[in-house]
Design a protein around this motif. Structure first.
Motif, PDB file in Angstrom:
ATOM      1  N   TYR A   1      17.952 -11.459   2.359  1.00 24.67           N
ATOM      2  CA  TYR A   1      17.720 -10.080   1.949  1.00 24.67           C
ATOM      3  C   TYR A   1      16.247  -9.766   2.126  1.00 24.67           C
ATOM      4  CZ  TYR A   1      16.591 -12.293  -2.573  1.00 24.67           C
ATOM      5  OH  TYR A   1      16.074 -13.093  -3.566  1.00 24.67           O
ATOM      6  N   ASN A   2      15.977  -8.561   2.578  1.00 22.18           N
ATOM      7  CA  ASN A   2      14.622  -8.134   2.898  1.00 22.18           C
ATOM      8  C   ASN A   2      14.324  -6.833   2.174  1.00 22.18           C
ATOM      9  OD1 ASN A   2      13.040  -6.100   4.829  1.00 22.18           O
ATOM     10  ND2 ASN A   2      12.151  -8.136   4.993  1.00 22.18           N
ATOM     11  N   ILE A   3      13.126  -6.775   1.583  1.00 25.18           N
ATOM     12  CA  ILE A   3      12.648  -5.531   0.987  1.00 25.18           C
ATOM     13  C   ILE A   3      11.513  -4.998   1.848  1.00 25.18           C
ATOM     14  CG2 ILE A   3      11.032  -6.741  -0.540  1.00 25.18           C
ATOM     15  CD1 ILE A   3      11.437  -4.464  -2.561  1.00 25.18           C
ATOM     16  N   THR A   4      11.535  -3.697   2.084  1.00 21.11           N
ATOM     17  CA  THR A   4      10.432  -2.996   2.716  1.00 21.11           C
ATOM     18  C   THR A   4      10.068  -1.859   1.788  1.00 21.11           C
ATOM     19  OG1 THR A   4      11.262  -3.528   4.919  1.00 21.11           O
ATOM     20  CG2 THR A   4       9.666  -1.740   4.768  1.00 21.11           C
ATOM     21  N   ALA A   5       8.795  -1.811   1.375  1.00 20.18           N
ATOM     22  CA  ALA A   5       8.328  -0.772   0.465  1.00 20.18           C
ATOM     23  C   ALA A   5       7.136  -0.068   1.089  1.00 20.18           C
ATOM     24  CB  ALA A   5       7.943  -1.379  -0.874  1.00 20.18           C
ATOM     25  N   ASP A   6       7.234   1.256   1.218  1.00 16.54           N
ATOM     26  CA  ASP A   6       6.140   2.082   1.724  1.00 16.54           C
ATOM     27  C   ASP A   6       5.628   2.912   0.563  1.00 16.54           C
ATOM     28  OD1 ASP A   6       6.378   1.216   4.431  1.00 16.54           O
ATOM     29  OD2 ASP A   6       8.157   2.480   4.609  1.00 16.54           O
ATOM     30  N   ALA A   7       4.416   2.608   0.110  1.00 18.01           N
ATOM     31  CA  ALA A   7       3.848   3.240  -1.082  1.00 18.01           C
ATOM     32  C   ALA A   7       3.274   4.619  -0.775  1.00 18.01           C
ATOM     33  CB  ALA A   7       2.767   2.351  -1.677  1.00 18.01           C
ATOM     34  N   THR A   8       3.071   5.382  -1.844  1.00 16.11           N
ATOM     35  CA  THR A   8       2.544   6.738  -1.719  1.00 16.11           C
ATOM     36  C   THR A   8       1.105   6.760  -1.212  1.00 16.11           C
ATOM     37  OG1 THR A   8       1.970   6.659  -4.071  1.00 16.11           O
ATOM     38  CG2 THR A   8       4.060   7.710  -3.484  1.00 16.11           C
ATOM     39  N   ASP A   9       0.377   5.641  -1.315  1.00 20.85           N
ATOM     40  CA  ASP A   9      -1.001   5.601  -0.825  1.00 20.85           C
ATOM     41  C   ASP A   9      -1.084   5.187   0.649  1.00 20.85           C
ATOM     42  OD1 ASP A   9      -0.513   2.866  -0.850  1.00 20.85           O
ATOM     43  OD2 ASP A   9      -2.304   2.356  -2.008  1.00 20.85           O
ATOM     44  N   GLY A  10       0.074   5.000   1.309  1.00 24.15           N
ATOM     45  CA  GLY A  10       0.094   4.640   2.727  1.00 24.15           C
ATOM     46  C   GLY A  10       0.215   3.145   2.997  1.00 24.15           C
ATOM     47  N   SER A  11       0.089   2.319   1.979  1.00 23.74           N
ATOM     48  CA  SER A  11       0.225   0.876   2.172  1.00 23.74           C
ATOM     49  C   SER A  11       1.702   0.500   2.238  1.00 23.74           C
ATOM     50  CB  SER A  11      -0.476   0.106   1.055  1.00 23.74           C
ATOM     51  OG  SER A  11       0.100   0.424  -0.195  1.00 23.74           O
TER      52      SER A  11
END
Length: 92
Positions: free
Chosen positions: A70-80
């Motif tokens: 299982y893989n998580i990809t998280a794109d934060a509100t600050d662009g990171s």
């Protein structure tokens, strides 16, 4: 961004397991399950999450026994962004 993907519990599991993750910032999150050939089997989550701890309950009553990832990809509100993969074992 330094998110944290926590090992699923229980592992091995039958028929359900919990996948937890922590987000330091509000983020668009995708969690996908892959087979041992690297093919996407299921998209467990695709949506926006607030900062903090989150838990996904995954019910695997239909898939065959085996090793999955299982893989998580998280794109934060600050662009990171953040991505991590872990292994889980389904035993029936």
């Amino acid at each position: 961004m330094s998110s944290l993907l926590i090992k699923n519990y229980p592992n091995p599991f039958n028929p359900s397991t919990n996948i937890s993750f922590a987000l330091p910032l509000d983020s668009k999150v995708s969690v996908k399950k892959y087979n041992d050939l690297g093919q996407v089997v299921t998209e467990l989550v695709d949506g926006n999450f607030s900062a903090g701890m989150h838990k996904i309950k995954f019910n695997a009553s239909k898939p065959a026994s085996g090793i999955y990832f299982y893989n998580i990809t998280a794109d934060a509100t600050d662009g990171s962004s953040f991505s991590e993969t872990k292994k889980m074992i389904l035993m029936k």
